[in-house]
Each structure stands twice: as C-alpha cells, then as structure tokens.
Design a protein around this motif. Structure first.
Motif, PDB file in Angstrom:
ATOM      1  N   TRP C  72     -10.406  10.673  14.659  1.00  0.00           N
ATOM      2  CA  TRP C  72     -11.250   9.354  15.210  1.00  0.00           C
ATOM      3  C   TRP C  72     -10.535   8.603  16.399  1.00  0.00           C
ATOM      4  N   LYS C  73     -11.456   8.056  17.034  1.00  0.00           N
ATOM      5  CA  LYS C  73     -10.785   7.049  18.141  1.00  0.00           C
ATOM      6  C   LYS C  73     -10.369   5.725  17.564  1.00  0.00           C
ATOM      7  N   LEU C  74      -9.170   5.620  17.331  1.00  0.00           N
ATOM      8  CA  LEU C  74      -8.571   4.438  16.494  1.00  0.00           C
ATOM      9  C   LEU C  74      -7.501   3.436  17.541  1.00  0.00           C
ATOM     10  N   ASN C  75      -7.575   2.332  17.123  1.00  0.00           N
ATOM     11  CA  ASN C  75      -6.624   1.453  18.135  1.00  0.00           C
ATOM     12  C   ASN C  75      -5.580   1.156  17.241  1.00  0.00           C
ATOM     13  N   THR C  76      -5.556   0.837  15.995  1.00  0.00           N
ATOM     14  CA  THR C  76      -4.318   0.865  15.322  1.00  0.00           C
ATOM     15  C   THR C  76      -4.409   1.594  13.935  1.00  0.00           C
ATOM     16  N   VAL C  77      -3.213   2.007  13.356  1.00  0.00           N
ATOM     17  CA  VAL C  77      -3.116   2.761  12.251  1.00  0.00           C
ATOM     18  C   VAL C  77      -1.920   2.053  11.378  1.00  0.00           C
ATOM     19  N   LEU C  78      -2.005   2.039  10.026  1.00  0.00           N
ATOM     20  CA  LEU C  78      -0.955   1.643   9.291  1.00  0.00           C
ATOM     21  C   LEU C  78      -0.841   2.352   8.102  1.00  0.00           C
ATOM     22  N   LEU C  79       0.597   2.739   7.646  1.00  0.00           N
ATOM     23  CA  LEU C  79       0.699   3.348   6.290  1.00  0.00           C
ATOM     24  C   LEU C  79       1.904   2.694   5.943  1.00  0.00           C
ATOM     25  N   ARG C  80       2.004   2.052   4.652  1.00  0.00           N
ATOM     26  CA  ARG C  80       3.225   1.256   4.200  1.00  0.00           C
ATOM     27  C   ARG C  80       3.058   1.796   2.714  1.00  0.00           C
ATOM     28  N   HIS C  81       4.113   2.284   2.111  1.00  0.00           N
ATOM     29  CA  HIS C  81       4.516   2.557   0.716  1.00  0.00           C
ATOM     30  C   HIS C  81       5.702   1.743   0.194  1.00  0.00           C
ATOM     31  N   ALA C  82       5.330   1.333  -1.064  1.00  0.00           N
ATOM     32  CA  ALA C  82       6.459   0.452  -1.538  1.00  0.00           C
ATOM     33  C   ALA C  82       7.282   1.366  -2.664  1.00  0.00           C
ATOM     34  N   VAL C  83       8.524   1.182  -2.739  1.00  0.00           N
ATOM     35  CA  VAL C  83       9.326   1.937  -3.746  1.00  0.00           C
ATOM     36  C   VAL C  83       9.907   0.911  -4.647  1.00  0.00           C
ATOM     37  N   GLY C  84      10.553   1.349  -5.682  1.00  0.00           N
ATOM     38  CA  GLY C  84      11.180   0.467  -6.614  1.00  0.00           C
ATOM     39  C   GLY C  84      10.204   0.052  -7.934  1.00  0.00           C
ATOM     40  N   ALA C  85      10.650  -0.857  -8.788  1.00  0.00           N
ATOM     41  CA  ALA C  85       9.942  -1.129  -9.823  1.00  0.00           C
ATOM     42  C   ALA C  85       8.796  -1.949  -9.529  1.00  0.00           C
ATOM     43  N   LYS C  86       7.674  -1.847 -10.300  1.00  0.00           N
ATOM     44  CA  LYS C  86       6.452  -2.781  -9.493  1.00  0.00           C
ATOM     45  C   LYS C  86       5.756  -3.217 -11.053  1.00  0.00           C
ATOM     46  N   GLU C  87       5.315  -4.342 -10.981  1.00  0.00           N
ATOM     47  CA  GLU C  87       4.438  -4.882 -12.210  1.00  0.00           C
ATOM     48  C   GLU C  87       2.913  -4.795 -12.098  1.00  0.00           C
ATOM     49  N   ILE C  88       2.451  -4.955 -13.073  1.00  0.00           N
ATOM     50  CA  ILE C  88       0.972  -5.079 -13.178  1.00  0.00           C
ATOM     51  C   ILE C  88       0.271  -5.797 -12.095  1.00  0.00           C
ATOM     52  N   GLN C  89      -0.568  -5.435 -11.279  1.00  0.00           N
ATOM     53  CA  GLN C  89      -1.184  -6.157 -10.219  1.00  0.00           C
ATOM     54  C   GLN C  89      -0.699  -6.401  -9.115  1.00  0.00           C
ATOM     55  N   GLU C  90       0.841  -5.537  -9.144  1.00  0.00           N
ATOM     56  CA  GLU C  90       1.538  -5.780  -7.829  1.00  0.00           C
ATOM     57  C   GLU C  90       0.743  -4.564  -6.802  1.00  0.00           C
ATOM     58  N   PRO C  91       0.928  -4.964  -5.524  1.00  0.00           N
ATOM     59  CA  PRO C  91       0.346  -3.904  -4.644  1.00  0.00           C
ATOM     60  C   PRO C  91       1.391  -2.933  -4.346  1.00  0.00           C
ATOM     61  N   VAL C  92       1.163  -1.365  -4.164  1.00  0.00           N
ATOM     62  CA  VAL C  92       2.337  -0.525  -4.083  1.00  0.00           C
ATOM     63  C   VAL C  92       2.054   0.365  -2.614  1.00  0.00           C
ATOM     64  N   VAL C  93       0.777   0.233  -2.238  1.00  0.00           N
ATOM     65  CA  VAL C  93       0.689   0.912  -1.007  1.00  0.00           C
ATOM     66  C   VAL C  93      -0.506   0.302  -0.266  1.00  0.00           C
ATOM     67  N   VAL C  94      -0.345   0.080   1.075  1.00  0.00           N
ATOM     68  CA  VAL C  94      -1.435  -0.277   1.817  1.00  0.00           C
ATOM     69  C   VAL C  94      -1.615   0.660   3.130  1.00  0.00           C
ATOM     70  N   VAL C  95      -2.886   1.033   3.464  1.00  0.00           N
ATOM     71  CA  VAL C  95      -3.195   1.672   4.636  1.00  0.00           C
ATOM     72  C   VAL C  95      -4.479   1.141   5.507  1.00  0.00           C
ATOM     73  N   GLY C  96      -4.525   1.239   6.507  1.00  0.00           N
ATOM     74  CA  GLY C  96      -5.537   0.564   7.085  1.00  0.00           C
ATOM     75  C   GLY C  96      -5.680   1.180   8.668  1.00  0.00           C
TER      76      GLY C  96
END
Lengths: 80, 139, 139, 80
Positions: C72-96
């Motif tokens: 696809w013709k994209l201007n910006t791309v992001l992939l970010r993943h978290a590591v370690g201990a995560k609690e309920i409702q915490e974000p663990v990954v974001v892509v866009g």
C-alpha cells in the motif's frame, strides 16, 4: 415555515434560512418542497444529491410537512 | 460496562482517545483519525472549513454507534468530529472502538468512518489559493 | 518524507503515537492497540509476561513494515511491542499507518498486527491464579 | 555450538541456552537439530510448531548450521 440551509445550499440561496410562508405557497410534502426549491433556485438541480431533513431525520419524498417541523436542506455531505 | 461517546467539537485531541476507549474486557482498540491532507488531486489545499447541522449530526452519529454495537460485540465506541477552520495536518475526525477481539474492533472502526462519511450532515469546504469548493457537492 | 518506526520497549505509550504517525500528505491514520484483557475463555488472567528474541523480533518487524509499504502507498508505519510483566488493561502492542486515503491505512494496519502475531518471535505467558500458560504453545 | 531458548522452550529444557558441542554430536542442519532436540526433550514434539532461526532469520529444514551461527529455537509465537 423555516427551512435551514447548510454548505453549498447556503451559498446557492445566499442566506442561512428560507422563510417559505412569506407570500409564497407552503409545500405540503418533502417532494413539493424539493420542486419549489429547484424552481426558485435551479442550481439545486445540479447537485450530486438533494436530501431533506424533517426534525433532524432524513425524510423521504412522501413525508408531509407541518408548521412546527424543523426542516433542513441537506446537500451532499462531506464530513470525515 | 459499555461506553459510547459522540461529540462535535472545535478541536480534536487524538491523544485523549486511548484513555476514552481503554476497557478492561477489551483485547483490542482500533482508532481512525482523519486529517487535512496537503494535496487534493494535484491542487494545493490552503485550509479547510467544516460546517455541521449539529442536532442532526449528533443524532446520526448516535445511530451509527448503535448500529455498530448491534453488528459487533463492542465495549467502547467513539465518534467525534471537528467543525470550523482547519489547517493542513490537523485532525478533523476521530472514530474508534474497543472489543475483546481485534476483528470486531477493526470492522467496527471502518464501519464508523465509512458510515459517518455517507450520512452525517457535515460539510467540508476546501480552500485553494484562488477558489473554494464544497467537497462532493457536484457530480 | 516516509517514516518507519519499529521498536521493542518496556512500556507502550499510546498517546505519543498520533504525533509519530501524523503526516502532511496523509488524510487518514489507523492505529491498533492490543491490551491485556481481563477474561480469557472464562478464566481470570492475573497478569501477563512477554518475552522477545529481540534481534530477530526487530528484524521481522522491519520486514513486515517493508512488506506493508510495498502493498500500500503509506507515509508512516509503526510497529512497537512491549516486553516484561503487564497488568490487566495495559497496552502491550501498538501498530499503525498513515496514508493519503483511508482504505490503505486500514488494510495496512490490519496487516501489521495480523502478520506480527504470526511471525514475530515474541512469547506471551498468561498468569492465572493457580497456573501459568505459554499462549498457543500446544495444539 | 550454542542454541538460544525462549518461551516454553526455556521451560522444557530448564535453561536459556543449550551448548550442543559439550560431549554431544553437533547437528549439521536444521532438520538434524530438530531431531536431536526431540530425542533429548520429547516435549518438543508436543508443541503446535517448532521453528529454528539461524542468524535471526527463520530457517528451513535443509539449511546447514555452522559454528559461528546464532541459532535459536522458536516455539509457537504469541505476541500482540
């Protein structure tokens, strides 16, 4: 009877509200209103679409118009 | 507890949306932000102006949220549109949904923006250097 | 100017993503945030733990970004993943992704998260009250 | 030859690295490594999938292994 105008409808008519009862015939239905609009302002016929809202809901051509109704002309929408 | 947010505002703040959509029973949140783009069919847009029939726009946005919740199992739904003058790169609309599973939130988010663009009585005027155009008005 | 962000971090901050993806030639930005969900098949998750083979995970994430930009013709791309201990409702990954048109950014965003889940060497351990499970390890 | 372990692979073996040359046979290819792993730790056969990475890239069964390679066992991934 007041008709609210938005977007290009406002530019076509040159104001934000039309008062239809001022010396004119009052349309009884949505289709009559559309006919009256197009005959007074032929530019309306050139739009991609022309919708009418009655009491802030889209209204089909057969819907009757009453004195207390809030009527609006909805030219092609382009939000987003 | 399910949450629905429907608003017309002067300015969109994309950074507050995550907290609004976050939900303990959601595994995914999908957000779409519409922004003012610099080029439209090769012509340079200087700025945009949005106008809403506010009563009706809010009513339609609520209906769209209700339809989305009927189609997919959603925990939170948001539709927010800005009005007034907007500059290039400014956000003008944000929609989003959270759900247990990502498929639902992606499909719902797409439905929200597609349906908003089809039905919500908001009008966009593009201001170019020498003219202005109500978008989509003419065939 | 095109921008790609690929990261493994300790904490995801969803509020900074909008500024990272915003682009003057983009009309739409689509973001997906994956969060820790309270219920998994009826059992109560207490917390999660994410582990990554970091070198390789970053390499795969870059490949996925490149693939998306080829599709696809994209201007910006992001992939970010978290590591370690995560609690309920915490974000663990974001892509866009951001693009001139919304269809491209929606499809790209979905591709980013679907492909990340298929291929990127990151492992999730779900901690329940009385046991812990490496997700998807067994058929 | 060192093999890095992650996720459930770490739990199955009980450590984070296997040193394959310590008194054992060194596998020449990915498929030999997989066979050796499954014979030493039968739990690997029960996983949904078992992949091997060589120099941080997924490697097919026929890929040969050299002394300087960074080798890792990739049990079923579950990010996101």
């Amino acid at each position: 009877m007041e008709v609210l105008l938005f977007g290009i409808a406002k530019d076509i008519v040159g104001k934000t509200v039309i008062h239809l009862d001022e010396g004119g015939e009052v349309p009884a239905s949505v289709s009559e209103l559309k006919e009256q609009l197009i005959s007074s302002y032929p530019e309306f016929a050139k739009l991609s679409s022309l919708a009418i809202a009655v009491n802030s809901e889209y209204a089909t051509d057969n819907v009757s118009l009453g004195k207390g109704d809030e009527i609006a002309i909805i030219p092609p929408v382009s939000g987003g | 507890m399910e949450k629905t947010i429907v608003e017309i505002v002067d300015y969109i703040e994309p950074d507050k949306v995550y907290a609004e959509l976050s939900h303990s029973e959601s595994g995914g949140i999908c957000v779409f932000v519409g922004t003012v783009r610099e080029f439209t069919q090769g012509e340079e847009v200087v700025s945009l102006e949005f106008e809403a029939y506010e009563n009706m726009a809010l009513k339609e946005m609520k209906k769209i949220a209700t339809e989305a919740k009927a189609k997919w199992k959603l925990n939170t739904v948001l539709l927010r549109h800005a009005v007034g003058a907007k500059e290039i790169q400014e956000p003008v609309v944000v929609v989003g949904a959270s759900a247990a599973h990502r498929d639902a939130c992606f499909k719902a988010c797409r439905y929200l923006i597609d349906t908003l663009k089809e039905r919500v009585p908001i009008w966009k005027k593009e201001l170019f250097k020498n003219k202005s155009v109500w978008v989509s008005a003419h065939p």
